[in-house]
Design a protein around this motif. Sequence first.
Motif, PDB file in Angstrom:
ATOM      1  N   VAL A  34      39.542  40.563  41.229  1.00 44.16           N
ATOM      2  CA  VAL A  34      40.585  40.933  42.180  1.00 44.16           C
ATOM      3  C   VAL A  34      40.568  42.441  42.418  1.00 44.16           C
ATOM      4  O   VAL A  34      40.611  42.907  43.562  1.00 44.16           O
ATOM      5  CB  VAL A  34      41.972  40.470  41.678  1.00 44.16           C
ATOM      6  N   PHE A  35      40.479  43.212  41.313  1.00 38.30           N
ATOM      7  CA  PHE A  35      40.435  44.670  41.451  1.00 38.30           C
ATOM      8  C   PHE A  35      39.184  45.115  42.198  1.00 38.30           C
ATOM      9  O   PHE A  35      39.247  45.998  43.048  1.00 38.30           O
ATOM     10  CB  PHE A  35      40.484  45.349  40.079  1.00 38.30           C
ATOM     11  N   GLY A  37      37.436  43.390  44.384  1.00 36.10           N
ATOM     12  CA  GLY A  37      37.607  43.030  45.791  1.00 36.10           C
ATOM     13  C   GLY A  37      38.553  43.982  46.507  1.00 36.10           C
ATOM     14  O   GLY A  37      38.325  44.357  47.659  1.00 36.10           O
ATOM     15  N   ALA A  38      39.617  44.392  45.810  1.00 37.76           N
ATOM     16  CA  ALA A  38      40.569  45.339  46.410  1.00 37.76           C
ATOM     17  C   ALA A  38      39.906  46.696  46.640  1.00 37.76           C
ATOM     18  O   ALA A  38      40.115  47.318  47.688  1.00 37.76           O
ATOM     19  CB  ALA A  38      41.792  45.498  45.510  1.00 37.76           C
ATOM     20  N   LEU A  39      39.095  47.152  45.683  1.00 33.84           N
ATOM     21  CA  LEU A  39      38.395  48.423  45.857  1.00 33.84           C
ATOM     22  C   LEU A  39      37.441  48.367  47.047  1.00 33.84           C
ATOM     23  O   LEU A  39      37.371  49.309  47.851  1.00 33.84           O
ATOM     24  CB  LEU A  39      37.619  48.786  44.590  1.00 33.84           C
ATOM     25  N   ILE A  40      36.715  47.271  47.158  1.00 31.23           N
ATOM     26  CA  ILE A  40      35.787  47.110  48.284  1.00 31.23           C
ATOM     27  C   ILE A  40      36.560  47.073  49.602  1.00 31.23           C
ATOM     28  O   ILE A  40      36.169  47.699  50.586  1.00 31.23           O
ATOM     29  CB  ILE A  40      34.924  45.858  48.100  1.00 31.23           C
ATOM     30  N   GLY A  41      37.668  46.350  49.624  1.00 28.06           N
ATOM     31  CA  GLY A  41      38.472  46.250  50.841  1.00 28.06           C
ATOM     32  C   GLY A  41      39.048  47.588  51.272  1.00 28.06           C
ATOM     33  O   GLY A  41      38.968  47.967  52.447  1.00 28.06           O
ATOM     34  N   ILE A  42      39.625  48.330  50.325  1.00 26.61           N
ATOM     35  CA  ILE A  42      40.205  49.630  50.656  1.00 26.61           C
ATOM     36  C   ILE A  42      39.110  50.597  51.113  1.00 26.61           C
ATOM     37  O   ILE A  42      39.273  51.338  52.084  1.00 26.61           O
ATOM     38  CB  ILE A  42      40.987  50.199  49.455  1.00 26.61           C
ATOM     39  N   GLY A  43      37.973  50.561  50.418  1.00 23.48           N
ATOM     40  CA  GLY A  43      36.867  51.432  50.808  1.00 23.48           C
ATOM     41  C   GLY A  43      36.342  51.104  52.190  1.00 23.48           C
ATOM     42  O   GLY A  43      36.042  52.006  52.984  1.00 23.48           O
ATOM     43  N   ALA A  44      36.239  49.821  52.505  1.00 22.49           N
ATOM     44  CA  ALA A  44      35.761  49.418  53.836  1.00 22.49           C
ATOM     45  C   ALA A  44      36.735  49.856  54.926  1.00 22.49           C
ATOM     46  O   ALA A  44      36.316  50.290  55.998  1.00 22.49           O
ATOM     47  CB  ALA A  44      35.563  47.899  53.875  1.00 22.49           C
ATOM     48  N   VAL A  45      38.026  49.759  54.636  1.00 20.43           N
ATOM     49  CA  VAL A  45      39.023  50.206  55.616  1.00 20.43           C
ATOM     50  C   VAL A  45      38.899  51.713  55.852  1.00 20.43           C
ATOM     51  O   VAL A  45      38.936  52.176  56.992  1.00 20.43           O
ATOM     52  CB  VAL A  45      40.457  49.832  55.159  1.00 20.43           C
ATOM     53  N   LEU A  46      38.739  52.479  54.776  1.00 21.62           N
ATOM     54  CA  LEU A  46      38.579  53.925  54.938  1.00 21.62           C
ATOM     55  C   LEU A  46      37.324  54.271  55.726  1.00 21.62           C
ATOM     56  O   LEU A  46      37.320  55.201  56.532  1.00 21.62           O
ATOM     57  CB  LEU A  46      38.540  54.614  53.575  1.00 21.62           C
ATOM     58  N   LEU A  47      36.246  53.529  55.501  1.00 21.12           N
ATOM     59  CA  LEU A  47      35.012  53.781  56.240  1.00 21.12           C
ATOM     60  C   LEU A  47      35.160  53.432  57.718  1.00 21.12           C
ATOM     61  O   LEU A  47      34.604  54.091  58.587  1.00 21.12           O
ATOM     62  CB  LEU A  47      33.857  52.991  55.636  1.00 21.12           C
ATOM     63  N   LYS A  48      35.895  52.386  57.995  1.00 25.26           N
ATOM     64  CA  LYS A  48      36.047  51.929  59.376  1.00 25.26           C
ATOM     65  C   LYS A  48      37.046  52.782  60.161  1.00 25.26           C
ATOM     66  O   LYS A  48      36.785  53.182  61.282  1.00 25.26           O
ATOM     67  CB  LYS A  48      36.486  50.457  59.377  1.00 25.26           C
ATOM     68  N   GLY A 101      32.064  51.457  43.564  1.00 22.55           N
ATOM     69  CA  GLY A 101      32.757  51.138  42.319  1.00 22.55           C
ATOM     70  C   GLY A 101      33.218  49.691  42.272  1.00 22.55           C
ATOM     71  O   GLY A 101      33.098  49.019  41.248  1.00 22.55           O
ATOM     72  N   GLY A 102      33.743  49.187  43.383  1.00 21.23           N
ATOM     73  CA  GLY A 102      34.173  47.788  43.437  1.00 21.23           C
ATOM     74  C   GLY A 102      33.005  46.828  43.292  1.00 21.23           C
ATOM     75  O   GLY A 102      33.101  45.811  42.597  1.00 21.23           O
ATOM     76  N   THR A 103      31.887  47.157  43.929  1.00 20.79           N
ATOM     77  CA  THR A 103      30.698  46.316  43.806  1.00 20.79           C
ATOM     78  C   THR A 103      30.195  46.312  42.373  1.00 20.79           C
ATOM     79  O   THR A 103      29.830  45.256  41.835  1.00 20.79           O
ATOM     80  CB  THR A 103      29.598  46.824  44.763  1.00 20.79           C
ATOM     81  N   ALA A 104      30.172  47.472  41.738  1.00 20.09           N
ATOM     82  CA  ALA A 104      29.737  47.540  40.343  1.00 20.09           C
ATOM     83  C   ALA A 104      30.660  46.736  39.440  1.00 20.09           C
ATOM     84  O   ALA A 104      30.202  46.037  38.525  1.00 20.09           O
ATOM     85  CB  ALA A 104      29.678  48.994  39.886  1.00 20.09           C
ATOM     86  N   LEU A 105      31.963  46.815  39.694  1.00 18.83           N
ATOM     87  CA  LEU A 105      32.917  46.049  38.893  1.00 18.83           C
ATOM     88  C   LEU A 105      32.714  44.549  39.074  1.00 18.83           C
ATOM     89  O   LEU A 105      32.710  43.789  38.097  1.00 18.83           O
ATOM     90  CB  LEU A 105      34.339  46.448  39.277  1.00 18.83           C
ATOM     91  N   LEU A 106      32.529  44.118  40.320  1.00 14.13           N
ATOM     92  CA  LEU A 106      32.282  42.698  40.578  1.00 14.13           C
ATOM     93  C   LEU A 106      31.000  42.220  39.914  1.00 14.13           C
ATOM     94  O   LEU A 106      30.975  41.167  39.264  1.00 14.13           O
ATOM     95  CB  LEU A 106      32.203  42.438  42.084  1.00 14.13           C
ATOM     96  N   LEU A 107      29.934  42.972  40.091  1.00 15.50           N
ATOM     97  CA  LEU A 107      28.656  42.566  39.500  1.00 15.50           C
ATOM     98  C   LEU A 107      28.721  42.525  37.983  1.00 15.50           C
ATOM     99  O   LEU A 107      28.193  41.604  37.353  1.00 15.50           O
ATOM    100  CB  LEU A 107      27.543  43.506  39.959  1.00 15.50           C
TER     101      LEU A 107
END
Length: 120
Positions: A34-35, A37-48, A101-107
């Motif tokens: 969950v964390f 996924g949230a990191l990836i989501g927040i990061g993607a929003v900032l990039l977009k 960081g989110g991808t590393a945590l998920l993996l």
Amino acid sequence: MNKILRHGDLPGRAALKRITTPAAKNTDRWTPLVFGGALIGIGAVLLKVKPRIGHVPNPTPFTDQTTSKRRHINARKARDTVKAFAPTNVTDQIGRSLVLGGTALLLTRLLDEASGRARR
């Protein structure tokens, strides 16, 4: 009333080892997903979105004087070289860091599950 604790009132080392923390529960195994996924989501929003607050001004001055002094010429060359590495929007850098960081945590969590490590 407040009770003053004395040395004998504290639990022993063996009792402390038996206490389980909330993170030690089996239902919290998937919380890192969950964390992550949230990191990836927040990061993607900032990039977009690229919020304007993160915009960094161009390091080149508005009026670049054309003096012929050697130190000024060398300073301009160095500035133009380093300029390629300077971010144009700080939130891009933060967004990339969050996605990585989110991808590393998920993996890490998924590989931990796949490895079948013994659970407590």
